[in-house]
Design a protein around this motif. Structure first.
Motif, PDB file in Angstrom:
ATOM      1  N   SER A 161       0.483   3.265  -3.453  1.00 52.94           N
ATOM      2  CA  SER A 161      -0.457   4.379  -3.313  1.00 52.94           C
ATOM      3  C   SER A 161       0.232   5.685  -2.961  1.00 52.94           C
ATOM      4  O   SER A 161      -0.322   6.767  -3.191  1.00 52.94           O
ATOM      5  N   VAL A 162       1.440   5.599  -2.428  1.00 50.24           N
ATOM      6  CA  VAL A 162       2.166   6.817  -2.048  1.00 50.24           C
ATOM      7  C   VAL A 162       3.385   7.046  -2.942  1.00 50.24           C
ATOM      8  O   VAL A 162       3.428   7.994  -3.723  1.00 50.24           O
ATOM      9  N   ILE A 163       4.363   6.163  -2.861  1.00 47.73           N
ATOM     10  CA  ILE A 163       5.641   6.388  -3.547  1.00 47.73           C
ATOM     11  C   ILE A 163       5.505   6.314  -5.067  1.00 47.73           C
ATOM     12  O   ILE A 163       5.818   7.263  -5.789  1.00 47.73           O
ATOM     13  N   VAL A 164       5.030   5.174  -5.570  1.00 49.80           N
ATOM     14  CA  VAL A 164       4.972   4.981  -7.022  1.00 49.80           C
ATOM     15  C   VAL A 164       3.964   5.924  -7.673  1.00 49.80           C
ATOM     16  O   VAL A 164       4.249   6.539  -8.705  1.00 49.80           O
ATOM     17  N   ARG A 165       2.789   6.056  -7.077  1.00 44.92           N
ATOM     18  CA  ARG A 165       1.762   6.923  -7.669  1.00 44.92           C
ATOM     19  C   ARG A 165       2.237   8.370  -7.775  1.00 44.92           C
ATOM     20  O   ARG A 165       2.088   9.013  -8.815  1.00 44.92           O
ATOM     21  N   ASN A 166       2.815   8.894  -6.695  1.00 43.24           N
ATOM     22  CA  ASN A 166       3.298  10.279  -6.724  1.00 43.24           C
ATOM     23  C   ASN A 166       4.460  10.457  -7.699  1.00 43.24           C
ATOM     24  O   ASN A 166       4.545  11.470  -8.395  1.00 43.24           O
ATOM     25  N   PHE A 167       5.347   9.489  -7.749  1.00 39.38           N
ATOM     26  CA  PHE A 167       6.463   9.561  -8.705  1.00 39.38           C
ATOM     27  C   PHE A 167       5.942   9.588 -10.139  1.00 39.38           C
ATOM     28  O   PHE A 167       6.354  10.430 -10.959  1.00 39.38           O
ATOM     29  N   LEU A 168       5.034   8.674 -10.452  1.00 36.83           N
ATOM     30  CA  LEU A 168       4.507   8.600 -11.820  1.00 36.83           C
ATOM     31  C   LEU A 168       3.719   9.854 -12.185  1.00 36.83           C
ATOM     32  O   LEU A 168       3.807  10.348 -13.307  1.00 36.83           O
ATOM     33  N   ASN A 169       2.948  10.352 -11.241  1.00 36.71           N
ATOM     34  CA  ASN A 169       2.110  11.514 -11.515  1.00 36.71           C
ATOM     35  C   ASN A 169       2.914  12.811 -11.601  1.00 36.71           C
ATOM     36  O   ASN A 169       2.778  13.573 -12.572  1.00 36.71           O
ATOM     37  N   ILE A 170       3.777  13.042 -10.629  1.00 40.20           N
ATOM     38  CA  ILE A 170       4.492  14.328 -10.540  1.00 40.20           C
ATOM     39  C   ILE A 170       5.735  14.372 -11.430  1.00 40.20           C
ATOM     40  O   ILE A 170       5.981  15.362 -12.131  1.00 40.20           O
ATOM     41  N   ILE A 171       6.510  13.296 -11.422  1.00 41.23           N
ATOM     42  CA  ILE A 171       7.778  13.288 -12.153  1.00 41.23           C
ATOM     43  C   ILE A 171       7.614  12.844 -13.606  1.00 41.23           C
ATOM     44  O   ILE A 171       8.118  13.484 -14.531  1.00 41.23           O
ATOM     45  N   VAL A 172       6.892  11.738 -13.818  1.00 41.55           N
ATOM     46  CA  VAL A 172       6.763  11.182 -15.176  1.00 41.55           C
ATOM     47  C   VAL A 172       5.643  11.868 -15.956  1.00 41.55           C
ATOM     48  O   VAL A 172       5.756  12.094 -17.156  1.00 41.55           O
ATOM     49  N   GLY A 173       4.551  12.211 -15.269  1.00 42.14           N
ATOM     50  CA  GLY A 173       3.442  12.870 -15.948  1.00 42.14           C
ATOM     51  C   GLY A 173       2.277  11.956 -16.272  1.00 42.14           C
ATOM     52  O   GLY A 173       1.512  12.208 -17.207  1.00 42.14           O
ATOM     53  N   VAL A 174       2.131  10.879 -15.498  1.00 41.35           N
ATOM     54  CA  VAL A 174       1.041   9.928 -15.728  1.00 41.35           C
ATOM     55  C   VAL A 174      -0.255  10.457 -15.116  1.00 41.35           C
ATOM     56  O   VAL A 174      -0.283  10.868 -13.959  1.00 41.35           O
ATOM     57  N   LYS A 175      -1.322  10.433 -15.906  1.00 38.27           N
ATOM     58  CA  LYS A 175      -2.638  10.828 -15.411  1.00 38.27           C
ATOM     59  C   LYS A 175      -3.451   9.567 -15.109  1.00 38.27           C
ATOM     60  O   LYS A 175      -3.529   8.664 -15.932  1.00 38.27           O
ATOM     61  N   PHE A 176      -4.045   9.542 -13.926  1.00 40.83           N
ATOM     62  CA  PHE A 176      -4.807   8.377 -13.487  1.00 40.83           C
ATOM     63  C   PHE A 176      -6.308   8.662 -13.586  1.00 40.83           C
ATOM     64  O   PHE A 176      -6.786   9.641 -13.026  1.00 40.83           O
ATOM     65  N   SER A 177      -7.021   7.778 -14.275  1.00 47.44           N
ATOM     66  CA  SER A 177      -8.474   7.913 -14.275  1.00 47.44           C
ATOM     67  C   SER A 177      -9.025   7.245 -13.017  1.00 47.44           C
ATOM     68  O   SER A 177      -8.346   6.462 -12.353  1.00 47.44           O
ATOM     69  N   LYS A 178     -10.255   7.548 -12.658  1.00 46.57           N
ATOM     70  CA  LYS A 178     -10.844   7.041 -11.420  1.00 46.57           C
ATOM     71  C   LYS A 178     -11.015   5.523 -11.474  1.00 46.57           C
ATOM     72  O   LYS A 178     -11.448   4.957 -12.475  1.00 46.57           O
TER      73      LYS A 178
ATOM     74  N   ILE B 143      -4.980  -3.002  -3.205  1.00 49.34           N
ATOM     75  CA  ILE B 143      -3.683  -3.255  -3.838  1.00 49.34           C
ATOM     76  C   ILE B 143      -3.119  -4.632  -3.486  1.00 49.34           C
ATOM     77  O   ILE B 143      -2.628  -5.359  -4.365  1.00 49.34           O
ATOM     78  N   HIS B 144      -3.198  -5.027  -2.224  1.00 54.87           N
ATOM     79  CA  HIS B 144      -2.597  -6.297  -1.794  1.00 54.87           C
ATOM     80  C   HIS B 144      -3.364  -7.511  -2.292  1.00 54.87           C
ATOM     81  O   HIS B 144      -2.863  -8.643  -2.205  1.00 54.87           O
ATOM     82  N   LYS B 145      -4.564  -7.296  -2.851  1.00 50.89           N
ATOM     83  CA  LYS B 145      -5.377  -8.406  -3.355  1.00 50.89           C
ATOM     84  C   LYS B 145      -5.330  -8.527  -4.872  1.00 50.89           C
ATOM     85  O   LYS B 145      -6.090  -9.299  -5.457  1.00 50.89           O
ATOM     86  N   VAL B 146      -4.437  -7.774  -5.503  1.00 52.24           N
ATOM     87  CA  VAL B 146      -4.318  -7.799  -6.966  1.00 52.24           C
ATOM     88  C   VAL B 146      -2.919  -8.273  -7.343  1.00 52.24           C
ATOM     89  O   VAL B 146      -1.925  -7.752  -6.849  1.00 52.24           O
ATOM     90  N   LYS B 147      -2.855  -9.257  -8.231  1.00 56.23           N
ATOM     91  CA  LYS B 147      -1.568  -9.813  -8.655  1.00 56.23           C
ATOM     92  C   LYS B 147      -1.330  -9.579 -10.154  1.00 56.23           C
ATOM     93  O   LYS B 147      -2.105 -10.060 -10.980  1.00 56.23           O
ATOM     94  N   PRO B 148      -0.269  -8.859 -10.506  1.00 52.92           N
ATOM     95  CA  PRO B 148       0.113  -8.770 -11.919  1.00 52.92           C
ATOM     96  C   PRO B 148       0.696 -10.116 -12.363  1.00 52.92           C
ATOM     97  O   PRO B 148       1.560 -10.688 -11.683  1.00 52.92           O
ATOM     98  N   VAL B 149       0.219 -10.625 -13.478  1.00 52.68           N
ATOM     99  CA  VAL B 149       0.749 -11.876 -14.021  1.00 52.68           C
ATOM    100  C   VAL B 149       2.012 -11.548 -14.810  1.00 52.68           C
ATOM    101  O   VAL B 149       1.995 -10.699 -15.710  1.00 52.68           O
TER     102      VAL B 149
ATOM    103  N   ILE C  83       0.831  -1.208   0.000  1.00 56.80           N
ATOM    104  CA  ILE C  83       0.000   0.000   0.000  1.00 56.80           C
ATOM    105  C   ILE C  83       0.864   1.257   0.000  1.00 56.80           C
ATOM    106  O   ILE C  83       0.641   2.185  -0.788  1.00 56.80           O
ATOM    107  N   LEU C  84       1.870   1.300   0.858  1.00 53.55           N
ATOM    108  CA  LEU C  84       2.760   2.469   0.910  1.00 53.55           C
ATOM    109  C   LEU C  84       3.539   2.626  -0.387  1.00 53.55           C
ATOM    110  O   LEU C  84       3.694   3.737  -0.907  1.00 53.55           O
ATOM    111  N   CYS C  85       4.027   1.512  -0.900  1.00 50.70           N
ATOM    112  CA  CYS C  85       4.837   1.540  -2.117  1.00 50.70           C
ATOM    113  C   CYS C  85       4.056   2.109  -3.295  1.00 50.70           C
ATOM    114  O   CYS C  85       4.522   3.030  -3.970  1.00 50.70           O
TER     115      CYS C  85
END
Length: 211
Positions: free
Chosen positions: A11-28, A62-68, A7-9
């Motif tokens: 919802s906080v670290i990766v999301r903010n990095f992608l949004n602020i630094i990379v420029g990724v826009k997240f839809s709801k 987040i913890h209940k979703v597994k990327p294959v 959750i921390l990784c």
């Protein structure tokens, strides 16, 4: 502990990095809370794809979703396997079916994860392609859905991820990108070809509506 780390990784670290630094826009994605389980399907152009989708999820899920992910790429060593399982929550599978060892078969492993209550992220193309050049979808996701018709799939279009982190390049560069969610769909057919065709069209439609 793993739940808190994920959750921390994401919802906080990766999301903010992608949004602020990379420029990724997240839809709801809050609508996913209404679904007990789901399979997220998306186009695939970058190693950022799975991480971006994980970061876009409601944090309570987040913890209940597994990327294959491919075991021969993300699980080459015991250390790499541990990292993939613990920090990505990945479900590592072989690229091909294994009739001699059913428990190692990719379809078996995906069905097992679903029976355990997890949701999945699957890239039907099977491997990263070139941006804006979609590849043919592989049958695996359709076979899993046929065995689990009560579980909906959710199409996702990943816009310009391949330009933020191109295939063959480990450098992440700022580039306007987006994660666009479609609506949950339950299959109404057991025809693999028809299911894959519908999925591909839905992802292409998300692209068209958001260009």
């Amino acid at each position: 502990m793993k739940k808190i780390v994920l959750i921390l990784c994401y919802s906080v670290i990766v999301r903010n990095f992608l949004n602020i630094i990379v420029g990724v826009k997240f839809s709801k994605s809050s609508f996913l809370k209404q679904e007990k389980q789901f399979i997220l399907i998306a186009n695939h152009n970058s190693h950022l794809d799975a991480m971006s989708i994980m970061a876009s999820l409601p944090k309570s899920m987040i913890h209940k979703v597994k990327p294959v992910a491919a075991q021969d790429h993300f699980g080459k060593t015991k250390w790499q396997t541990w990292l993939s399982n613990y920090f990505i929550n990945a479900l590592l599978i072989q690229r091909k079916s294994d009739k001699d060892n059913p428990e190692n078969d990719p379809i078996f492993k995906m069905n097992k994860a679903l029976k355990e209550g997890f949701s999945l992220i699957i890239f039907p193309e099977g491997t990263r392609g070139e941006p804006n050049l979609p590849k043919e979808f592989k049958a695996g996701v359709a076979l899993v859905l046929i065995e689990n018709p009560h579980i909906p799939y959710v199409p996702i279009y990943l816009k310009s991820m391949g330009k933020a982190m191109p295939k063959g390049d480990n450098l992440i560069v700022p580039h306007e990108s987006a994660i666009v969610y479609g609506t949950p769909v339950k299959i109404s057919s057991d025809n693999v070809t028809a299911i894959l065709k519908q999925m591909k069209q839905e992802i292409e439609d998300l692209n068209t509506r958001n260009t």
